[in-house]
Structure formats: structure tokens, C-alpha cells
Design a protein around this motif. Structure first.
Motif, mmCIF file in Angstrom:
data_model
loop_
_atom_site.group_PDB
_atom_site.id
_atom_site.type_symbol
_atom_site.label_atom_id
_atom_site.label_comp_id
_atom_site.label_asym_id
_atom_site.label_seq_id
_atom_site.Cartn_x
_atom_site.Cartn_y
_atom_site.Cartn_z
ATOM 1 N N THR A 17 0.858 -1.170 0.000
ATOM 2 C CA THR A 17 0.000 0.000 0.000
ATOM 3 C C THR A 17 0.896 1.221 0.000
ATOM 4 O O THR A 17 1.990 1.191 0.566
ATOM 5 N N VAL A 18 0.433 2.286 -0.664
ATOM 6 C CA VAL A 18 1.223 3.515 -0.791
ATOM 7 C C VAL A 18 0.316 4.690 -0.448
ATOM 8 O O VAL A 18 -0.677 4.923 -1.147
ATOM 9 N N SER A 19 0.638 5.420 0.604
ATOM 10 C CA SER A 19 -0.189 6.563 0.976
ATOM 11 C C SER A 19 0.488 7.352 2.078
ATOM 12 O O SER A 19 1.439 6.872 2.720
ATOM 13 N N ARG A 20 -0.012 8.559 2.308
ATOM 14 C CA ARG A 20 0.372 9.278 3.517
ATOM 15 C C ARG A 20 -0.166 8.508 4.713
ATOM 16 O O ARG A 20 -1.262 7.932 4.654
ATOM 17 N N LEU A 29 3.085 -7.831 3.730
ATOM 18 C CA LEU A 29 2.626 -6.486 3.392
ATOM 19 C C LEU A 29 3.760 -5.494 3.592
ATOM 20 O O LEU A 29 4.393 -5.486 4.656
ATOM 21 N N ASP A 30 3.993 -4.649 2.594
ATOM 22 C CA ASP A 30 4.914 -3.515 2.726
ATOM 23 C C ASP A 30 4.109 -2.226 2.607
ATOM 24 O O ASP A 30 3.269 -2.086 1.699
ATOM 25 N N ILE A 31 4.366 -1.299 3.519
ATOM 26 C CA ILE A 31 3.659 -0.025 3.576
ATOM 27 C C ILE A 31 4.628 1.087 3.207
ATOM 28 O O ILE A 31 5.655 1.273 3.877
ATOM 29 N N TYR A 32 4.313 1.827 2.135
ATOM 30 C CA TYR A 32 5.149 2.948 1.706
ATOM 31 C C TYR A 32 4.428 4.255 2.034
ATOM 32 O O TYR A 32 3.241 4.403 1.740
ATOM 33 N N HIS A 86 9.074 6.662 3.254
ATOM 34 C CA HIS A 86 9.009 7.342 1.959
ATOM 35 C C HIS A 86 10.038 6.774 0.997
ATOM 36 O O HIS A 86 11.153 6.435 1.388
ATOM 37 N N SER A 87 9.659 6.678 -0.282
ATOM 38 C CA SER A 87 10.578 6.254 -1.331
ATOM 39 C C SER A 87 10.382 7.134 -2.557
ATOM 40 O O SER A 87 9.269 7.238 -3.078
ATOM 41 N N ASP A 88 11.452 7.786 -3.004
ATOM 42 C CA ASP A 88 11.358 8.623 -4.205
ATOM 43 C C ASP A 88 11.110 7.778 -5.458
ATOM 44 O O ASP A 88 10.630 8.285 -6.465
ATOM 45 N N ALA A 89 11.461 6.500 -5.380
ATOM 46 C CA ALA A 89 11.327 5.616 -6.541
ATOM 47 C C ALA A 89 10.214 4.599 -6.333
ATOM 48 O O ALA A 89 10.284 3.484 -6.863
ATOM 49 N N VAL A 90 9.168 4.982 -5.600
ATOM 50 C CA VAL A 90 8.123 4.014 -5.269
ATOM 51 C C VAL A 90 7.414 3.498 -6.520
ATOM 52 O O VAL A 90 6.943 2.354 -6.543
ATOM 53 N N ILE A 91 7.355 4.314 -7.586
ATOM 54 C CA ILE A 91 6.710 3.864 -8.823
ATOM 55 C C ILE A 91 7.363 2.606 -9.367
ATOM 56 O O ILE A 91 6.732 1.800 -10.052
ATOM 57 N N GLU A 92 8.643 2.400 -9.029
ATOM 58 C CA GLU A 92 9.356 1.205 -9.482
ATOM 59 C C GLU A 92 9.059 -0.007 -8.595
ATOM 60 O O GLU A 92 9.413 -1.135 -8.959
ATOM 61 N N GLU A 93 8.446 0.214 -7.462
ATOM 62 C CA GLU A 93 8.240 -0.868 -6.509
ATOM 63 C C GLU A 93 6.992 -1.701 -6.804
ATOM 64 O O GLU A 93 6.975 -2.907 -6.563
#
Length: 202
Positions: free
Chosen positions: A15-18, A44-47, A76-83
Motif C-alpha cells: 500500500t502507498v499513501s500518507r 505487506l509492505d507499507i510505503y 518514503h521512497s522517491d522511486a516508489v513507482i518502481e516498486e
């Protein structure tokens, strides 16, 4: 751009969110912990980041569920789109989304998607039983502990169902790519051109 990968980690969710109350990430933790009791391979990985209080609350929820071995807050990950492309499925418990950029990113990466049937973004990118599952949510009961327990149990059952049927999971992933194609830049560009031509014609 559609992101394809043949190297997805089995039984993996992200999941990716604030990290903030509206995103209800703690409900995701509860649901994954329940699913893990049935299917121990699930991870589960939480970004994402939030304020100190919200992040501490998330850490406490993971600890309370004894889930440190299979639920990880990546921050936070600047490259999360790659994850995204390394995971099999995306999960959200957000109470509402506008457009839902992370949902689009998940679909364009071929993730099956699980989310609540709430206003706006979710039903744009989650087609129930086609690329994932939409789970009924009652706004009038959202803070009731008994209701939350039932809701997270429903979410857990859908997580287990998703990973228990590999052929359907693959079909869901392919459907996510098809959904995302409608939002590629060339498609959006064509819609804008058509709109402008129609306006000029008027």
C-alpha cells in the motif's frame, strides 16, 4: 506507461499513501494479520510517511498484532513507482479518494487491487471480481469497534481468496493493465483534442 515484471514476490501486498487517519492504514494491518493466520506466506509492505503521532500509531498497531515479521513500514521512497511491479496486489482502506493516483499506479503496474467501495477514485480503478475486490463500507458505522472487526475480517477473507486462486489472480492482474490503458497520455491527449475540436465547432 504500463510497468510489467515477471519477478513479483509471491503472496505480496503493498500500500502507498500518507500515514494519516483518513487512509486507515491500521485497518490494513488488522486485515493482513487476520489473513496471515490462514495463509502464513502473506506479506505487506507499507510505503509512505506521516506525522510522528500517526507513524507511532502505525508501529504500535503492527506490534499489537505481532506482525513485525511480515508487515514492514518502508517509509518514503522517491522511486516508489518502481516498486509496484514487484508485488502481486495492492490494498487500500482509504475512506475516500479523489482521482486516486496510487490506485492508477497500481493498475498500470498490473497489481490486483483490494479496496473499500467508497466515493470517487476506488471504483475508477477497482472493478469488483474483474481486477480485484471492492468491499462494502458503511460510513455510519465506521468508528464502531465491532463493525471495524467485521470489516477487517471481510478484507482478510478477500486477501486469502485472492491468493488462493492463482489463475484468477493472474486474470485480475491482466485486467488491471487494461483498465490503466484508458489513462495513458496518448489516450488522454486524444480526448483533449476531441474536446477542443468540439468546442471550436460550437
Amino acid at each position: 506507461t504500463l510497468f510489467r515484471s515477471g519477478e513479483r514476490k509471491a503472496y505480496s501486498l503493498l500500500t502507498v499513501s500518507r500515514i494519516m487517519p483518513r487512509k486507515r492504514v491500521e485497518w490494513i494491518v488488522k486485515s493482513v494479520a487476520k489473513a496471515h493466520e490462514i495463509l502464513p506466506e502473506i506479506t505487506l509492505d507499507i510505503y509512505g510517511k506521516g506525522d510522528e503521532e500517526s507513524e507511532e500509531s502505525l508501529r504500535q498497531e503492527i506490534t499489537k498484532n505481532h506482525a513485525e515479521a511480515y508487515i514492514c513500514h518502508k517509509g518514503h521512497s522517491d522511486a516508489v513507482i518502481e516498486e509496484y511491479k514487484h508485488y502481486e496486489a495492492y490494498i487500500s482502506a482509504s475512506l475516500w479518494e479523489t482521482f486516486g493516483l496510487s490506485l492508477l499506479e497500481a493498475a498500470s503496474s498490473g497489481n490486483a487491487v483490494i479496496g473499500l467501495d467508497v466515493k470517487y477514485g476506488n471504483d475508477l480503478f477497482i472493478q469488483d471480481n474483474r481486477n480485484g475486490y471492492l468491499i462494502d463500507y458503511d460510513y455510519t458505522q465506521g468508528e464502531d469497534e465491532e463493525y471495524i472487526d467485521k470489516l477487517t475480517t471481510q478484507m482478510a477473507h478477500k486477501i486469502v481468496e485472492l491468493f488462493s486462486w492463482p489463475e484468477r489472480l493472474k486474470a485480475f492482474q491482466e485486467q488491471s493493465y487494461l483498465i490503466a490503458r484508458d489513462y495513458l497520455s496518448d489516450k488522454i491527449g486524444d480526448l483533449w483534442i476531441g474536446f477542443m475540436e468540439e468546442m471550436i465547432g460550437k
